[in-house]
Design an enzyme around this catalytic site. Structure first.
Site, short mmCIF file in Angstrom:
data_model
loop_
_atom_site.label_atom_id
_atom_site.label_comp_id
_atom_site.label_asym_id
_atom_site.label_seq_id
_atom_site.Cartn_x
_atom_site.Cartn_y
_atom_site.Cartn_z
N GLU A 112 0.64 -2.07 -5.04
CA GLU A 112 -0.96 -0.63 -5.41
C GLU A 112 -0.67 0.83 -5.72
O GLU A 112 0.17 1.16 -5.31
CB GLU A 112 -0.97 -0.97 -3.83
CG GLU A 112 -2.47 -0.08 -4.11
CD GLU A 112 -2.29 1.37 -3.84
OE1 GLU A 112 -3.56 2.09 -3.85
OE2 GLU A 112 -1.92 1.75 -2.78
N ASP A 128 1.15 -1.28 -0.27
CA ASP A 128 -0.23 0.00 0.16
C ASP A 128 0.24 0.78 -0.31
O ASP A 128 1.68 0.90 0.80
CB ASP A 128 -0.89 0.67 1.13
CG ASP A 128 -1.77 0.99 1.35
OD1 ASP A 128 -3.03 1.26 0.64
OD2 ASP A 128 -1.35 1.77 1.85
#
Length: 578
Positions: free
Chosen positions: A316, A275
């Site tokens: 991501e 992330d």
């Protein structure tokens, strides 16, 4: 590691918070043990409230220990018995202000072991800007204008050190300072204050704090000579919420990553989503998003640690299609998120045209992308990702035209969606980022459209990730969005389902038919083979997966939203009509 990837590459993935179903993670597992869910999922992506966190619904990590309020170690054993593999997040760019590292910094200031674990804004920009009246270095315009902002204003949080000095620390995402009320006992060391004066000061300061007013402007009357000392006490009692950017130049940060990946492997993690990794590398004179070659160097370091722990990485990244960052990441051998599919699916169904969708599907196949796709998710429906982008003076087209993207936006907004925007360094909105809505509500709460969207996802190349609420045709939760504060727009699509909701949902066709489609996708060997796409007629989606004598063939009519699936095994064909 590659053998591990092969074993998980064709399964359907459930996406949940630990408390999305019922009250604890064990309730979600109880749902997966139901007969209706048998062999529907091979993977589960558990969002990071699985760990100890305090903000942004889990993405502000305190530490990567199991959140005992929601998760029991037995839950992991149960998943293993169900042969369901785990996907987790590591939030590479930041940690909570409540993390042990940042708390140590607040307690010890410049003497803290973790002084360089985070990024002191002024030290980072020293010599490359000018301090303003608040003591914050404002980078030179040519540097400041390259910064990519996720909120209005500078990405900083001013924190107070034990010596009373305030230090600005880099804070890309969330920040909040809370002033706490004081008591008479807090003023006991202020020389010259009478008990009556202390009561007066406590009353007026607490009134201002409770009313969210500026206590700095209070008239302290006969205590005015002591005002500075008193205000220092108020400042010392303030508390913070925030996600502080870590300093990836620090060896301590990489030691922390090594410790964390080992810990996640111990929980049984197979896939690790990175992330906010694109914000990690920061360099004066460059953007704070996907710097090169620094970002690649960091990814390579993370990859080596992941290999040691048998983890498949999933970086991501949200960026315009025309920037082709997804190409670059895929070309390095990484799995990528198919953030293009949600918007393309809505465009396909609402405009009754398969052209853009099938063009993207063919590109995935031709370029050999390894993807994880989705419709709904814990965040929003991506739209910026579909756009074109000018690169080095050349405009690269997007997957859709800007007018087509605006049409999607307007349609979802008319159906109750909420918007998240991006900002320039001055706080001016420069672009929409994503739109928040349940996928069912984005489709006008039409059950047949939802079934069509689901079967499109199941027949696209890649690992299909399914948001729990979409399975049960969840509708926009406006009350949660309105009450959710600054990030409330996201709560529109995060409604917790009770076990009663699950039982009632399983009695409906829109749920049972989705489970039937996903069961086929999860169990048929056809999806381990190759895919054939027939795009001869724009209003027809004709996709066939073939693996030897096993064939799964979808034919959907965009004019009626109806579709059939023919599944052939060793010459025997069964038909599913919807």
């Amino acid at each position: 590691m590659q053998e591990n990837i092969t074993k998980i590459s064709n399964g359907v993935m459930l996406n949940v918070y630990p408390d999305s179903i019922g009250e604890k993670f064990s309730d979600a597992i109880a749902m997966l043990k139901m007969e209706e869910f048998k062999d529907v999922f091979s993977l589960i992506y558990v969002l990071p409230t699985f760990f100890n966190s305090d903000l942004d619904r889990g993405f502000s990590i305190i530490d990567y220990d199991i959140n005992k309020d929601l998760v029991d170690p037995k839950d992991l054993k149960d998943l293993n018995e169900l042969q369901i593999k785990l996907k987790f997040d590591i939030v590479l760019n930041h940690l909570s202000v409540a993390s042990p590292q940042f708390k140590d910094l607040l307690q010890h200031g410049n003497e803290s072991k973790f002084k360089d674990f985070f990024i002191n804004w002024n030290e980072f920009w020293e010599g490359n800007g000018v301090k303003n009246e608040d003591g914050i270095v404002i980078p030179k315009p040519e540097f400041l204008n390259k910064l990519f902002m996720r909120k209005s204003g500078l990405p900083i949080l001013k924190v107070r050190f034990p010596d009373g000095r305030e230090q600005p620390y880099w804070n890309t995402f969330y920040q909040q300072i809370t002033y706490n009320t004081i008591a008479v006992a807090d003023l006991q060391n202020v020389k010259g204050l009478t008990e009556e004066q202390s009561l007066f000061i406590v009353t007026v300061i607490n009134t201002e704090i409770n009313d969210n007013q500026d206590f700095m402007t209070i008239d302290f009357e006969d205590c005015t000579p002591l005002k500075s000392e008193i205000l220092q006490i108020v400042e010392q009692k303030r508390s913070y919420l925030g996600q502080m950017d870590v300093n990836a130049e620090s060896p301590l940060v990489w030691g922390f990553y090594e410790e964390t990946l080992k810990k996640l492997n111990g929980y049984g993690c197979n896939i690790l989503r990175l992330d906010a990794f694109a914000y990690l590398h920061k360099q004066v004179g460059e953007s704070n998003f996907f710097n090169k070659p620094g970002t690649w160097e960091y990814l390579e370091r993370i990859k080596k640690i992941a290999r040691q722990n048998n983890l498949m990485l999933l970086p991501e990244i949200h960026a315009e299609y025309g920037l082709h960052l997804h190409d670059e990441v895929a070309n390095e051998g990484y799995y990528i998120y198919d953030f293009f599919l949600p918007g393309l699916t809505i465009h396909t169904i609402e405009n009754k045209t398969s052209k853009a969708l099938l063009s993207w599907a063919k590109e995935i196949i031709a370029k050999g992308y390894k993807t994880v796709n989705m419709l709904g998710c814990h965040d929003g429906i991506p739209v910026l990702d579909l756009k074109g982008k000018e690169v080095n003076g050349v405009y690269n087209k997007g997957l859709l035209e800007d007018t087509e993207i605006e049409s999607i936006m307007n349609k979802i907004m008319e159906r109750g969606g909420r918007v998240k925007n991006l900002y320039d360094p001055s706080g001016n909105k420069i672009s929409y980022y994503q739109i928040n809505a349940t996928f069912f509500s984005a489709l006008g709460e039409d059950e047949q459209k939802l079934l069509l969207a689901r079967v499109i996802q199941m027949f696209m190349p890649g690992i299909p990730q399914v948001w729990y609420l979409d399975i049960f045709a969840g509708k926009n939760n406006y009350e949660a969005a309105d009450n959710g504060g600054s990030a409330g727009h996201k709560e529109i699509n995060r409604t917790t389902l009770t076990m009663h909701d699950i039982a009632q949902g399983l009695k409906t066709e829109v749920v049972s038919k989705q489970l039937e489609i996903m069961h086929l996708r999860n169990t048929s060997n056809a999806f381990s083979g190759h895919v054939e796409i027939n795009d001869a007629v724009d209003a027809i989606i004709d996709v066939k997966w073939v693996n030897g004598t096993t064939v799964a063939h979808l034919r959907a009519n965009l004019e009626t939203n109806g579709f059939t699936i023919n599944h052939t095994v060793n010459g025997m064909t069964s038909t599913m009509g919807f």
